[in-house]
Design an enzyme around this catalytic site. Structure first.
Site, PDB file in Angstrom:
ATOM      1  CG  HIS A 307     -50.886  18.151 -39.172  1.00 29.08           C
ATOM      2  ND1 HIS A 307     -51.118  18.165 -40.527  1.00 29.08           N
ATOM      3  CD2 HIS A 307     -50.800  19.457 -38.778  1.00 29.08           C
ATOM      4  CE1 HIS A 307     -51.147  19.424 -40.938  1.00 29.08           C
ATOM      5  NE2 HIS A 307     -50.968  20.224 -39.901  1.00 29.08           N
ATOM      6  CG  ASP A 365     -51.842  23.993 -34.435  1.00 29.16           C
ATOM      7  OD1 ASP A 365     -51.505  25.129 -34.823  1.00 29.16           O
ATOM      8  OD2 ASP A 365     -52.328  23.137 -35.187  1.00 29.16           O
TER       9      ASP A 365
END
Length: 430
Positions: A307, A365
């Protein structure tokens, strides 16, 4: 004792410039550079990676420590103990509601979930194969043409009503975007359901028979909404604020946020994760793709890992991982080839030294994409669901921005690298 100012010095004869240092309640100190323009210089910061564009008391992130707080509450506690309406109240009003406040707030949102009937004509103006996000950008933006009584951004009550309308109607718009795409009739909201259940009803029900949402799947979907409700000054939230700084109505601002979220580097990440899994295709091919991911000369990248903000594990991912396994257990999908592939990929990423040393952990995600796929939600709807969750944060951030006495219309500077002054030459002499 912390320093309260810094001095900017120059190699030429320019006088030094003193700049104040500001401290927030959490996080890094910031240097207040607002006075630089008076001295004829500006900062250069592509992507605003080192620039605070505003002050906010809504969301705090510490990427190194893996922390995410809404109004000071750790996301783990909110995801475990709250429903989405409580989190929306927290983001919009600054405090978790008591029982009576929650009842009133939930009733207000339910009362606004219907769409103006003429908005159905907007849907029918799109091709049937239009991406749901394209439809959402258009329909949400058009709401300002139907709800004139709540677009006065200078009026507090008007702002509140528009925020409630957006929070209530975006799920209807998202679900209807899907129904229109597949050629099924629109399903109207049912106030007997909670927020998450109601969306599932509008997505999956048909007029032919009664629909009752699976409580485990509804709880999983609610967690997806909570985990995605806000994430500080990301690209789409910054877009909403920037549009709002001009005095644009809130429906236009949220439509702009949806357009920004649509990008594959932002809200499209979970959709890209599922496309990657489909490309890999089978557990037997994982080794090949892991090798490609480690090869710097190969353009292939593992989607759903690592991320930009979190240098530790994404705190939302741990919650979603647990939820993911609950959903797969409930639906008996652990032996489904696609989900076996995803879980094997997860295992390698959590154990392989290459990924562990680089902290390329599975992110939210990765897991939310698997959960939505298991629930029967198609890839094209993943970003639309992200948008309906993030609407809670957008309206809170927009409202905070409008109420800020220091708000100014956004006007970033630039470093000009084009031609210097030159004179026009008539076309016959060029």
């Amino acid at each position: 004792m912390k320093p309260t100012k810094v001095t900017l010095t120059f190699d030429n004869d320019n006088a030094p410039i003193e700049l104040p240092i500001l401290s927030g309640s959490l996080g890094s100190d910031v240097i207040d550079i607002r006075s630089l323009g008076k001295h004829g210089v500006f900062t250069y910061d592509p992507g605003f990676l080192s620039t605070a564009s505003c002050s906010s008391d809504i969301t705090f992130i510490d990427g190194d420590e893996g922390l995410l707080y809404y109004r000071g509450y750790p996301i783990e506690q909110l995801a475990e103990h709250c429903d989405f309406m409580e989190v929306c109240h927290l983001l919009m009003h600054g405090e978790l509601p008591d029982k009576e406040q929650k009842k009133q707030f939930t009733s207000l949102i339910s009362g606004h979930s219907m769409l103006h009937d003429q908005l159905t004509n907007i849907f029918r103006g799109f091709r049937r194969d239009a991406h749901p996000m394209a439809v959402m950008v258009g329909v949400v933006g058009s709401m300002s043409a139907f709800y004139h009584d709540s677009i006065d951004v200078t009026d507090k009550l008007s702002r509140e009503v528009s925020a409630y309308r957006l929070l209530a109607k975006v799920p209807t718009i998202a679900a209807w975007s899907y129904k229109y795409n597949i050629g099924e009739p629109f399903m109207y909201p049912q106030n007997r359901f909670n927020y998450a259940e109601n969306f599932m009803h509008m997505m999956f029900a048909t007029p032919c028979e009664a629909y009752e949402p699976n409580p485990i799947l509804a709880k999983a979907f609610e967690r997806i909404l909570i985990l995605h409700a806000d994430h500080e000054q990301n690209a789409s939230t910054s877009t909403v604020r920037l549009a709002g700084s001009s005095g644009a109505n809130p429906f236009a601002c949220v439509a702009a946020g949806i357009a920004s979220l649509w990008g594959p580097a932002h809200g499209g990440a979970n959709e890209a994760t599922l496309k990657m899994l489909e490309e890999i295709g089978d557990v037997s091919r994982i080794g090949e793709y892991i090798k490609r991911a480690k090869d710097k000369t190969d353009s292939f990248r593992l989607m759903g890992f690592g991320h930009r903000v979190y240098k530790n594990m994404d705190p939302r991912a741990a919650i979603m991982r647990h939820t993911c396994h609950q959903v797969l257990d409930e639906l008996g999908l652990h032996n489904d080839p696609m989900f076996k592939l995803a879980l094997e990929l997860e295992k390698i990423a959590l154990e392989d030294e290459y990924f562990v040393s680089r902290r390329l952990y599975p992110n939210v995600d990765f897991y939310s994409g698997i959960v939505m796929r298991a629930m029967g939600i198609p890839n094209c709807m993943f970003t639309a669901i992200f948008a309906l969750a993030r609407t809670a944060g957008w309206v809170a951030q927009w409202s905070e921005m409008i109420s800020d006495p220091e708000v100014r219309i956004g006007r970033p500077r630039q470093l000009y690298t084009g031609s210097q002054r030159r004179d026009f030459v008539p076309i016959e002499l060029r």
